[in-house]
Design an enzyme around this catalytic site. Structure first.
Site, PDB file in Angstrom:
ATOM      1  CE  LYS A 193       0.506 -11.974  -9.896  1.00 45.70           C
ATOM      2  NZ  LYS A 193       1.583 -12.431 -10.497  1.00 45.70           N
ATOM      3  CG  ASP A 249       2.245  -6.005   5.694  1.00 45.28           C
ATOM      4  OD1 ASP A 249       3.288  -5.976   6.535  1.00 45.28           O
ATOM      5  OD2 ASP A 249       1.392  -6.777   6.229  1.00 45.28           O
TER       6      ASP A 249
END
Ligand code: NAD
Length: 361
Positions: A193, A249
């Site tokens: 990101k 995750d």
């Protein structure tokens, strides 16, 4: 041949049920391929809390440190939900991963053609799907300090965590991912990101710099929000994905569901020497514990990963994967993957079927 030591941690709820089947398959592979594997057992999670008062006791950790590989069922459940946060079963998982420095989490999402209808996506989008997600497991925001909940001057509370990665942490996980790509389709997508988070600006720089060591690998970068969208839009564009702890995750659970059932997905968590802990991607499923219906295939496929990555017995790994495929071809299904016309079987019968299908070649 030197002995290969495997530590078995059955865990809680369906953990011991699926582990019994996985061990049965491992023992049959051990005989067939003459692998000289010896097994030891210990407790982790709720089972360890019941026995020792803590989720990752020294007794289990010291056995783990001497093992060549660890096979884990799953931990946790409502029985331990109301105890101190630091003593919860899931803390045992984080503690053992961290103590053994198991920084590299490999989570394959493979679509078995026999189960194409079980995916929430259209069969043509997922048939033949074979993605490997390489997730950093012992750093990033899940471990970063400082963290906590504090009271501000105006009296309201504020929750805070720290997202950080240093260069060597990024380098070692990226190397694992590049190496994995080299033995697959040689495509690596690094997910970050970096348009918002400085920690991932560095992530992108370090991964890009490493690409010179792997000229055969086609490296691309993607923001995590786009990666989530692409995974459900056109998942077959991916070969290997490498990303940090939190993004990994979330993306690996998304990829898991593309394949139909979380009951089919194995995982490996490796240290720098290839010693690893192997476990199904699912949890301890308290809702079906004791009913004999849990799907043991994710744990059985974790045994195959363990044989391939830590015990250096790739032929035995392939034999187990072939046996699972053969059992699915025969129409055997546990309830989570069952559809009309197939033969519904329980946990033990599924394990027996895989053992019966296991062949030398
Ligand atoms: P879960 O994965 O245990 O269950 C989610 C759903 O999937 C349930 O309906 C369950 O019945 C089903 N399911 C899971 N595994 C299955 C299998 N092998 N065969 C058939 N169906 C299966 O997730 P949850 O309910 O969110 O968590 C239950 C407990 O597990 C919690 O205590 C959680 O903290 C723990 N947990 C542990 C791990 C781990 O040990 N690595 C991972 C995730 C969750």
């Amino acid at each position: 041949m030197t002995s290969r030591k495997v530590l078995v941690l059955p865990g809680d709820n369906i953990g011991p049920e699926i582990m019994q089947e996985a061990v049965k398959v491992l023992q049959r592979a051990n005989e067939l391929f003459d692998l000289n594997i010896s097994l030891d057992y210990a407790e982790l999670g709720g089972a360890a809390i019941d026995l020792y008062g803590e989720p990752c006791p020294e007794a289990s950790l010291s056995k783990a440190k001497y093992a060549d590989a660890i096979l884990l069922g799953a931990v946790g459940g409502p029985k331990w939900d109301n105890i101190d946060r630091q003593l919860r079963p899931e803390k045992g998982l984080l503690a053992i991963r961290s103590a053994l420095d198991l920084f590299g989490n490999l989570r394959p999402a493979i679509m078995y053609p026999q189960l194409a209808h079980a995916s929430s996506l259209k069969p043509d989008l997922v048939s033949g799907l074979d993605i490997l997600i390489v997730r950093e497991l012992v750093g990033g925001i899940y471990f970063g300090e400082p963290r906590g909940i504090r009271v501000l001057e105006d009296g309201q509370r504020e929750g805070y965590n720290t997202y950080k990665y240093n260069e060597s942490e990024i380098e070692r996980i990226a190397r694992m991912a590049f190496e994995a790509a080299m033995v697959r389709d040689k495509k690596l997508c690094s997910v970050d990101k970096s348009n918002v988070l400085e920690a991932t600006v560095l992530w992108r720089e370090v991964v890009s710099d490493m690409a010179v060591d792997y000229p055969e690998v086609e490296l691309s970068h993607m923001y995590v929000d786009n990666a989530a969208m692409q995974l459900v839009k056109e998942p077959k564009q991916f070969d290997v994905i490498v990303t940090g702890n939190m993004f990994g995750d979330i993306l690996s659970d998304t990829a898991a569901m593309l394949t139909g059932s979380i009951g089919m997905l194995p995982s490996a968590s490796l240290d720098k020497n290839g010693v690893g802990m192997y476990e199904p991607c699912h949890g301890s499923a308290p809702d079906i514990a004791g009913l004999g219906v849990a799907n043991p295939l994710a744990t059985i496929l974790s045994v195959a990963m363990m044989l391939r990555y830590s015990l250096k017995a790739p032929e035995a790994a392939v034999a187990i994967e072939n046996a699972v495929s053969c059992v699915l071809d025969s129409g055997f299904r546990t309830s989570d993957i069952h559809t009309e016309g197939m033969t519904m079987v329980g946990t033990v019968a599924m394990g027996d079927a895989v053992v019966a299908a296991l062949r030398l070649s």
